[in-house]
Design a protein around this motif. Structure first.
Motif, mmCIF file in Angstrom:
data_model
loop_
_atom_site.group_PDB
_atom_site.id
_atom_site.type_symbol
_atom_site.label_atom_id
_atom_site.label_comp_id
_atom_site.label_asym_id
_atom_site.label_seq_id
_atom_site.Cartn_x
_atom_site.Cartn_y
_atom_site.Cartn_z
ATOM 1 N N CYS A 115 1.308 -1.732 -0.145
ATOM 2 C CA CYS A 115 -0.124 0.360 0.108
ATOM 3 C C CYS A 115 0.941 0.768 -0.023
ATOM 4 N N CYS B 6 -4.139 3.738 4.899
ATOM 5 C CA CYS B 6 -5.440 2.576 5.388
ATOM 6 C C CYS B 6 -6.217 3.077 5.796
ATOM 7 N N ASN C 231 -10.910 2.121 -3.235
ATOM 8 C CA ASN C 231 -10.202 1.195 -2.777
ATOM 9 C C ASN C 231 -9.365 -0.307 -3.783
ATOM 10 N N GLU C 232 -8.390 -0.206 -2.984
ATOM 11 C CA GLU C 232 -7.281 -2.322 -3.541
ATOM 12 C C GLU C 232 -9.020 -2.551 -4.095
ATOM 13 N N THR C 233 -8.669 -3.464 -5.164
ATOM 14 C CA THR C 233 -9.212 -4.533 -5.738
ATOM 15 C C THR C 233 -9.935 -5.429 -4.588
ATOM 16 N N LEU D 247 -3.731 -5.338 1.433
ATOM 17 C CA LEU D 247 -2.700 -4.827 1.482
ATOM 18 C C LEU D 247 -3.232 -3.890 3.008
ATOM 19 N N HIS E 291 -9.246 -0.866 4.323
ATOM 20 C CA HIS E 291 -8.925 -0.728 3.244
ATOM 21 C C HIS E 291 -8.140 0.054 2.782
ATOM 22 N N CYS E 292 -7.013 -0.505 1.452
ATOM 23 C CA CYS E 292 -5.948 0.663 0.968
ATOM 24 C C CYS E 292 -6.310 1.695 -0.138
ATOM 25 N N ILE F 165 -5.223 3.559 -2.656
ATOM 26 C CA ILE F 165 -4.462 4.289 -3.863
ATOM 27 C C ILE F 165 -4.645 5.420 -4.590
#
Length: 371
Positions: free
Chosen positions: A323, A330, A341-343, A348, A358-359, A361
Protein backbone atom coordinates in the motif's frame (compact mmCIF):
# COMPACT_ATOMS: atom_id res chain seq x y z
CA UNK A 1 -10.59 65.79 -25.25
CA UNK A 2 -7.86 68.36 -24.51
CA UNK A 3 -5.24 65.61 -24.82
CA UNK A 4 -6.44 64.69 -28.31
CA UNK A 5 -6.46 68.35 -29.46
CA UNK A 6 -2.97 68.88 -28.11
CA UNK A 7 -1.71 65.82 -29.97
CA UNK A 8 -3.22 67.11 -33.22
CA UNK A 9 -1.51 70.48 -32.71
CA UNK A 10 1.83 68.79 -32.08
CA UNK A 11 1.38 66.64 -35.17
CA UNK A 12 0.72 69.78 -37.22
CA UNK A 13 3.85 71.44 -35.95
CA UNK A 14 5.94 68.36 -36.65
CA UNK A 15 4.62 68.20 -40.20
CA UNK A 16 5.34 71.89 -40.98
CA UNK A 17 8.77 71.86 -39.37
CA UNK A 18 10.78 75.08 -39.11
CA UNK A 19 10.03 78.18 -41.23
CA UNK A 20 11.58 78.03 -44.74
CA UNK A 21 14.62 80.38 -44.99
CA UNK A 22 14.49 83.48 -47.25
CA UNK A 23 15.74 82.48 -50.73
CA UNK A 24 17.55 85.85 -50.97
CA UNK A 25 19.68 84.98 -47.91
CA UNK A 26 20.77 81.49 -49.00
CA UNK A 27 24.50 81.07 -48.98
CA UNK A 28 24.55 77.95 -51.16
CA UNK A 29 23.04 74.52 -51.72
CA UNK A 30 21.78 72.51 -48.71
CA UNK A 31 23.68 69.29 -48.10
CA UNK A 32 21.77 66.64 -45.96
CA UNK A 33 24.09 63.99 -44.54
CA UNK A 34 23.19 60.55 -43.12
CA UNK A 35 23.96 61.84 -39.60
CA UNK A 36 21.53 64.73 -40.08
CA UNK A 37 18.80 62.36 -41.26
CA UNK A 38 19.28 60.00 -38.28
CA UNK A 39 19.25 62.92 -35.83
CA UNK A 40 16.01 64.26 -37.28
CA UNK A 41 14.49 60.74 -37.17
CA UNK A 42 15.42 60.35 -33.50
CA UNK A 43 13.92 63.73 -32.70
CA UNK A 44 10.67 62.75 -34.41
CA UNK A 45 10.55 59.39 -32.55
CA UNK A 46 11.03 61.19 -29.23
CA UNK A 47 8.32 63.68 -30.16
CA UNK A 48 5.93 60.87 -31.08
CA UNK A 49 6.57 59.10 -27.76
CA UNK A 50 5.93 62.32 -25.86
CA UNK A 51 2.63 62.79 -27.72
CA UNK A 52 1.51 59.23 -27.05
CA UNK A 53 2.32 59.57 -23.35
CA UNK A 54 -0.63 61.99 -23.05
CA UNK A 55 -2.98 59.04 -23.43
CA UNK A 56 -1.73 57.48 -20.19
CA UNK A 57 -1.51 58.87 -16.67
CA UNK A 58 1.59 56.86 -15.77
CA UNK A 59 4.60 55.53 -17.62
CA UNK A 60 3.80 52.05 -16.29
CA UNK A 61 0.45 52.09 -18.07
CA UNK A 62 2.22 52.86 -21.33
CA UNK A 63 4.66 50.00 -20.80
CA UNK A 64 1.86 47.61 -19.87
CA UNK A 65 -0.09 48.53 -22.96
CA UNK A 66 2.95 48.08 -25.18
CA UNK A 67 3.64 44.64 -23.71
CA UNK A 68 0.08 43.45 -23.10
CA UNK A 69 -0.82 39.90 -23.98
CA UNK A 70 -3.91 38.79 -25.78
CA UNK A 71 -6.97 38.04 -23.66
CA UNK A 72 -6.75 34.38 -22.50
CA UNK A 73 -8.91 32.03 -24.48
CA UNK A 74 -11.53 29.82 -22.87
CA UNK A 75 -10.35 26.48 -21.55
CA UNK A 76 -11.03 23.38 -23.65
CA UNK A 77 -14.18 21.45 -22.73
CA UNK A 78 -14.14 18.67 -20.15
CA UNK A 79 -12.81 15.34 -21.38
CA UNK A 80 -15.40 12.59 -20.79
CA UNK A 81 -14.06 9.58 -18.87
CA UNK A 82 -10.69 11.29 -18.47
CA UNK A 83 -7.69 9.16 -17.52
CA UNK A 84 -5.47 9.81 -14.49
CA UNK A 85 -2.82 11.43 -16.66
CA UNK A 86 -5.43 13.75 -18.17
CA UNK A 87 -6.64 14.78 -14.70
CA UNK A 88 -3.17 15.93 -13.67
CA UNK A 89 -2.11 17.31 -17.08
CA UNK A 90 -1.16 20.99 -17.14
CA UNK A 91 -3.75 23.31 -18.73
CA UNK A 92 -2.98 24.56 -22.25
CA UNK A 93 -1.56 28.05 -22.71
CA UNK A 94 -4.00 30.85 -21.99
CA UNK A 95 -6.17 28.62 -19.77
CA UNK A 96 -6.20 28.88 -15.93
CA UNK A 97 -3.64 31.67 -15.71
CA UNK A 98 -1.87 32.10 -12.37
CA UNK A 99 -2.37 35.89 -12.16
CA UNK A 100 0.44 37.46 -10.17
CA UNK A 101 2.01 34.02 -9.81
CA UNK A 102 0.28 33.79 -6.40
CA UNK A 103 -0.65 30.11 -6.62
CA UNK A 104 2.95 29.09 -7.29
CA UNK A 105 4.86 31.57 -5.11
CA UNK A 106 2.54 31.65 -2.09
CA UNK A 107 1.30 28.07 -2.07
CA UNK A 108 3.77 26.08 -4.17
CA UNK A 109 0.78 25.14 -6.31
CA UNK A 110 -0.42 25.14 -9.87
CA UNK A 111 -3.64 26.17 -11.60
CA UNK A 112 -5.89 23.50 -13.10
CA UNK A 113 -9.28 23.36 -14.76
CA UNK A 114 -12.20 22.86 -12.38
CA UNK A 115 -13.34 19.62 -14.01
CA UNK A 116 -10.09 17.89 -13.00
CA UNK A 117 -11.68 16.95 -9.66
CA UNK A 118 -9.66 13.79 -9.15
CA UNK A 119 -6.25 15.38 -9.48
CA UNK A 120 -4.07 13.32 -7.09
CA UNK A 121 -1.54 16.14 -6.77
CA UNK A 122 -3.87 18.17 -4.57
CA UNK A 123 -4.25 18.05 -0.82
CA UNK A 124 -6.66 20.95 -1.17
CA UNK A 125 -8.07 23.29 -3.82
CA UNK A 126 -8.40 27.09 -3.64
CA UNK A 127 -10.84 28.59 -6.12
CA UNK A 128 -10.08 32.25 -5.30
CA UNK A 129 -6.60 32.47 -6.82
CA UNK A 130 -6.57 31.26 -10.43
CA UNK A 131 -8.82 33.75 -12.21
CA UNK A 132 -12.00 35.50 -11.17
CA UNK A 133 -14.43 32.60 -11.48
CA UNK A 134 -14.64 29.00 -10.32
CA UNK A 135 -13.64 27.51 -13.66
CA UNK A 136 -10.09 27.01 -12.32
CA UNK A 137 -8.50 26.24 -8.98
CA UNK A 138 -5.10 26.39 -7.31
CA UNK A 139 -3.92 22.84 -6.56
CA UNK A 140 -1.97 22.80 -3.28
CA UNK A 141 0.25 19.86 -2.35
CA UNK A 142 1.28 20.34 1.28
CA UNK A 143 4.24 17.97 1.15
CA UNK A 144 5.57 19.17 -2.21
CA UNK A 145 8.56 21.09 -0.87
CA UNK A 146 10.95 19.46 1.56
CA UNK A 147 12.81 22.75 1.89
CA UNK A 148 10.15 24.37 4.07
CA UNK A 149 10.97 25.57 7.58
CA UNK A 150 8.68 22.84 8.88
CA UNK A 151 10.73 20.09 7.24
CA UNK A 152 13.97 21.56 8.57
CA UNK A 153 12.56 21.49 12.11
CA UNK A 154 11.68 17.78 11.84
CA UNK A 155 8.01 18.24 11.02
CA UNK A 156 5.85 17.43 8.04
CA UNK A 157 3.50 19.70 6.14
CA UNK A 158 0.05 18.14 5.93
CA UNK A 159 -3.54 19.14 5.23
CA UNK A 160 -4.30 18.28 8.85
CA UNK A 161 -2.30 16.59 11.57
CA UNK A 162 -2.87 12.96 12.53
CA UNK A 163 -4.11 11.75 15.92
CA UNK A 164 -0.64 11.36 17.43
CA UNK A 165 0.74 14.62 15.99
CA UNK A 166 0.68 18.18 17.28
CA UNK A 167 0.47 21.44 15.38
CA UNK A 168 3.83 23.23 15.47
CA UNK A 169 2.78 26.86 15.85
CA UNK A 170 5.19 29.44 14.49
CA UNK A 171 6.81 27.00 12.05
CA UNK A 172 5.72 27.61 8.50
CA UNK A 173 5.00 25.44 5.48
CA UNK A 174 5.27 26.69 1.89
CA UNK A 175 1.50 27.37 2.02
CA UNK A 176 -0.49 28.92 4.86
CA UNK A 177 -3.29 26.49 4.00
CA UNK A 178 -1.15 23.61 5.30
CA UNK A 179 -0.26 22.61 8.86
CA UNK A 180 3.20 21.86 10.18
CA UNK A 181 2.78 18.60 12.12
CA UNK A 182 5.21 17.05 14.60
CA UNK A 183 4.87 13.68 16.34
CA UNK A 184 3.87 13.77 20.01
CA UNK A 185 6.49 12.26 22.33
CA UNK A 186 5.58 10.32 25.48
CA UNK A 187 7.25 10.98 28.80
CA UNK A 188 5.44 9.07 31.54
CA UNK A 189 2.29 8.41 29.54
CA UNK A 190 0.99 4.84 29.90
CA UNK A 191 -1.50 5.43 27.13
CA UNK A 192 -1.14 7.38 23.86
CA UNK A 193 0.02 10.99 23.42
CA UNK A 194 -2.43 12.83 21.18
CA UNK A 195 -2.26 16.25 19.55
CA UNK A 196 -5.81 17.27 20.51
CA UNK A 197 -7.75 16.63 23.73
CA UNK A 198 -11.01 16.17 21.80
CA UNK A 199 -9.57 13.05 20.17
CA UNK A 200 -9.41 11.35 23.57
CA UNK A 201 -12.92 9.94 23.29
CA UNK A 202 -15.28 7.66 25.21
CA UNK A 203 -13.66 5.09 27.51
CA UNK A 204 -10.43 7.09 27.88
CA UNK A 205 -9.27 9.68 30.43
CA UNK A 206 -6.73 12.50 30.11
CA UNK A 207 -3.67 12.65 32.34
CA UNK A 208 -1.78 15.94 32.54
CA UNK A 209 1.97 16.47 32.09
CA UNK A 210 2.67 12.94 30.89
CA UNK A 211 3.91 13.89 27.39
CA UNK A 212 7.14 15.72 26.55
CA UNK A 213 5.32 18.27 24.41
CA UNK A 214 3.01 20.63 26.30
CA UNK A 215 0.63 20.79 23.33
CA UNK A 216 0.00 17.02 23.53
CA UNK A 217 -2.26 15.16 25.97
CA UNK A 218 -1.84 11.70 27.48
CA UNK A 219 -4.94 9.64 26.66
CA UNK A 220 -5.24 6.55 28.89
CA UNK A 221 -7.92 3.81 28.68
CA UNK A 222 -10.17 3.69 31.75
CA UNK A 223 -9.92 0.63 33.99
CA UNK A 224 -12.68 -1.03 36.03
CA UNK A 225 -12.73 -3.78 38.64
CA UNK A 226 -13.50 -7.44 38.09
CA UNK A 227 -16.78 -6.87 39.94
CA UNK A 228 -17.79 -4.22 37.39
CA UNK A 229 -17.30 -6.65 34.52
CA UNK A 230 -19.08 -9.47 36.33
CA UNK A 231 -22.07 -7.18 36.71
CA UNK A 232 -21.90 -6.50 32.96
CA UNK A 233 -20.61 -2.95 33.31
CA UNK A 234 -18.12 -1.05 31.17
CA UNK A 235 -15.50 1.68 31.84
CA UNK A 236 -16.14 5.32 31.05
CA UNK A 237 -14.55 8.72 31.73
CA UNK A 238 -16.22 10.46 34.66
CA UNK A 239 -17.09 13.52 32.54
CA UNK A 240 -19.04 11.44 29.99
CA UNK A 241 -22.58 10.30 30.72
CA UNK A 242 -23.28 6.55 30.75
CA UNK A 243 -25.46 5.00 28.06
CA UNK A 244 -29.19 4.88 28.59
CA UNK A 245 -30.09 2.12 31.06
CA UNK A 246 -26.73 2.39 32.87
CA UNK A 247 -25.66 4.29 35.98
CA UNK A 248 -22.21 5.49 37.09
CA UNK A 249 -20.32 3.86 39.97
CA UNK A 250 -16.99 5.57 40.68
CA UNK A 251 -16.05 3.04 43.38
CA UNK A 252 -15.48 0.29 40.79
CA UNK A 253 -13.14 2.28 38.51
CA UNK A 254 -9.77 4.01 38.68
CA UNK A 255 -9.54 7.78 39.40
CA UNK A 256 -11.09 9.95 36.70
CA UNK A 257 -13.30 7.06 35.49
CA UNK A 258 -16.53 5.30 36.46
CA UNK A 259 -18.06 1.88 36.00
CA UNK A 260 -21.27 2.24 34.00
CA UNK A 261 -23.44 -0.53 35.49
CA UNK A 262 -26.66 -1.71 33.87
CA UNK A 263 -29.85 -1.13 35.85
CA UNK A 264 -31.13 -4.43 34.47
CA UNK A 265 -28.56 -7.15 33.73
CA UNK A 266 -30.88 -9.68 32.04
CA UNK A 267 -30.36 -8.65 28.42
CA UNK A 268 -26.77 -7.38 28.67
CA UNK A 269 -23.53 -8.89 27.31
CA UNK A 270 -20.82 -10.21 29.64
CA UNK A 271 -17.12 -10.95 29.30
CA UNK A 272 -16.77 -14.71 28.87
CA UNK A 273 -13.50 -15.23 30.79
CA UNK A 274 -12.47 -12.51 33.20
CA UNK A 275 -8.81 -12.59 34.20
CA UNK A 276 -7.86 -12.55 37.87
CA UNK A 277 -6.05 -9.23 37.57
CA UNK A 278 -7.24 -6.32 39.69
CA UNK A 279 -8.23 -3.83 36.96
CA UNK A 280 -9.47 -4.36 33.39
CA UNK A 281 -9.73 -2.17 30.32
CA UNK A 282 -11.53 -4.58 27.95
CA UNK A 283 -15.29 -5.17 28.15
CA UNK A 284 -18.32 -6.45 26.25
CA UNK A 285 -21.04 -4.31 24.71
CA UNK A 286 -24.43 -4.91 23.13
CA UNK A 287 -23.66 -2.09 20.68
CA UNK A 288 -20.65 -1.27 18.50
CA UNK A 289 -17.44 -0.47 20.35
CA UNK A 290 -16.56 3.20 20.93
CA UNK A 291 -13.95 4.89 18.72
CA UNK A 292 -10.35 3.82 19.32
CA UNK A 293 -11.38 0.34 20.46
CA UNK A 294 -10.78 -2.89 18.58
CA UNK A 295 -13.94 -4.89 18.01
CA UNK A 296 -14.36 -8.67 17.76
CA UNK A 297 -17.24 -11.11 18.16
CA UNK A 298 -15.23 -13.48 20.35
CA UNK A 299 -14.90 -13.44 24.15
CA UNK A 300 -18.45 -12.53 25.17
CA UNK A 301 -21.45 -14.38 26.57
CA UNK A 302 -24.40 -13.46 24.41
CA UNK A 303 -28.02 -13.23 25.65
CA UNK A 304 -29.38 -14.34 22.26
CA UNK A 305 -28.21 -11.16 20.50
CA UNK A 306 -24.95 -9.89 18.97
CA UNK A 307 -22.21 -8.78 21.35
CA UNK A 308 -18.98 -6.89 20.70
CA UNK A 309 -15.78 -7.46 22.63
CA UNK A 310 -13.98 -4.11 22.94
CA UNK A 311 -10.24 -3.70 23.60
CA UNK A 312 -8.55 -0.24 23.71
CA UNK A 313 -6.24 0.54 20.80
CA UNK A 314 -5.49 3.46 18.51
CA UNK A 315 -3.98 1.25 15.83
CA UNK A 316 -6.78 -0.33 13.84
CA UNK A 317 -5.25 -0.64 10.39
CA UNK A 318 -1.69 -1.76 9.73
CA UNK A 319 0.13 -0.58 6.62
CA UNK A 320 1.87 -3.08 4.43
CA UNK A 321 4.65 -2.36 1.99
CA UNK A 322 2.35 -2.83 -0.98
CA UNK A 323 0.00 0.00 0.00
CA UNK A 324 2.74 2.45 0.92
CA UNK A 325 4.71 1.62 -2.23
CA UNK A 326 1.70 2.70 -4.29
CA UNK A 327 1.37 5.95 -2.35
CA UNK A 328 -1.78 4.77 -0.60
CA UNK A 329 -3.12 4.88 2.93
CA UNK A 330 -5.15 2.47 5.08
CA UNK A 331 -8.58 3.31 6.42
CA UNK A 332 -11.92 1.85 7.47
CA UNK A 333 -13.76 4.80 5.99
CA UNK A 334 -14.36 5.79 2.42
CA UNK A 335 -11.42 7.00 0.36
CA UNK A 336 -10.86 10.67 -0.40
CA UNK A 337 -11.53 12.15 -3.83
CA UNK A 338 -8.89 11.05 -6.31
CA UNK A 339 -8.28 7.76 -4.46
CA UNK A 340 -9.92 4.37 -4.87
CA UNK A 341 -10.10 1.20 -2.79
CA UNK A 342 -7.81 -1.70 -3.45
CA UNK A 343 -9.29 -4.40 -5.68
CA UNK A 344 -9.61 -6.92 -2.85
CA UNK A 345 -10.12 -5.41 0.63
CA UNK A 346 -7.57 -6.56 3.18
CA UNK A 347 -4.85 -7.53 0.70
CA UNK A 348 -2.65 -4.44 1.12
CA UNK A 349 -3.69 -3.35 4.62
CA UNK A 350 -4.00 -5.59 7.67
CA UNK A 351 -6.74 -5.10 10.23
CA UNK A 352 -6.03 -5.39 13.96
CA UNK A 353 -9.55 -6.76 14.53
CA UNK A 354 -12.42 -8.26 12.56
CA UNK A 355 -13.39 -5.04 10.78
CA UNK A 356 -12.03 -4.59 7.27
CA UNK A 357 -9.32 -2.09 6.40
CA UNK A 358 -8.99 -0.72 2.88
CA UNK A 359 -5.90 0.49 1.06
CA UNK A 360 -6.81 3.70 -0.75
CA UNK A 361 -4.52 3.99 -3.75
CA UNK A 362 -4.30 7.32 -5.64
CA UNK A 363 -5.69 7.49 -9.14
CA UNK A 364 -2.17 8.26 -10.29
CA UNK A 365 1.11 8.79 -8.48
CA UNK A 366 2.47 12.12 -7.34
CA UNK A 367 5.46 13.44 -9.23
CA UNK A 368 8.61 12.74 -7.26
CA UNK A 369 9.79 16.31 -7.64
CA UNK A 370 6.50 18.01 -6.82
CA UNK A 371 5.54 20.66 -9.32
Amino acid sequence: MLKYLLVLVLLGISCRGEKEPDPEQRSGEIHVTAEDFQAERNDFTKLLEDMLSFFWDERKQLDDAANREEVPEDCPPEIPNATCDQHKAEPPGGCCVDYGNICHLKHGGQCFEEWKKYNPLCDMKDYDICGKNRSCYCCIDCDARNSSLCAHSGGKCMKECGLTMRLANGTSCHSDRCSCCVACRPYKCEGTCLGKAENCKSGYKIEENKCLDRDCVCCVPCSVTRKCLEEKGYPERSTIKCKEGYEANAAEADPGCVCCQPKNQEDKCKVQAINDIEMHTSFCSDTACPPNYLQTTRGCESPNKPCSHCAPSFRKCIHREGCEALGGYCTRKGCRDGFYNETEPGTLCSSADERTCHCCIPGCHKNSGGY
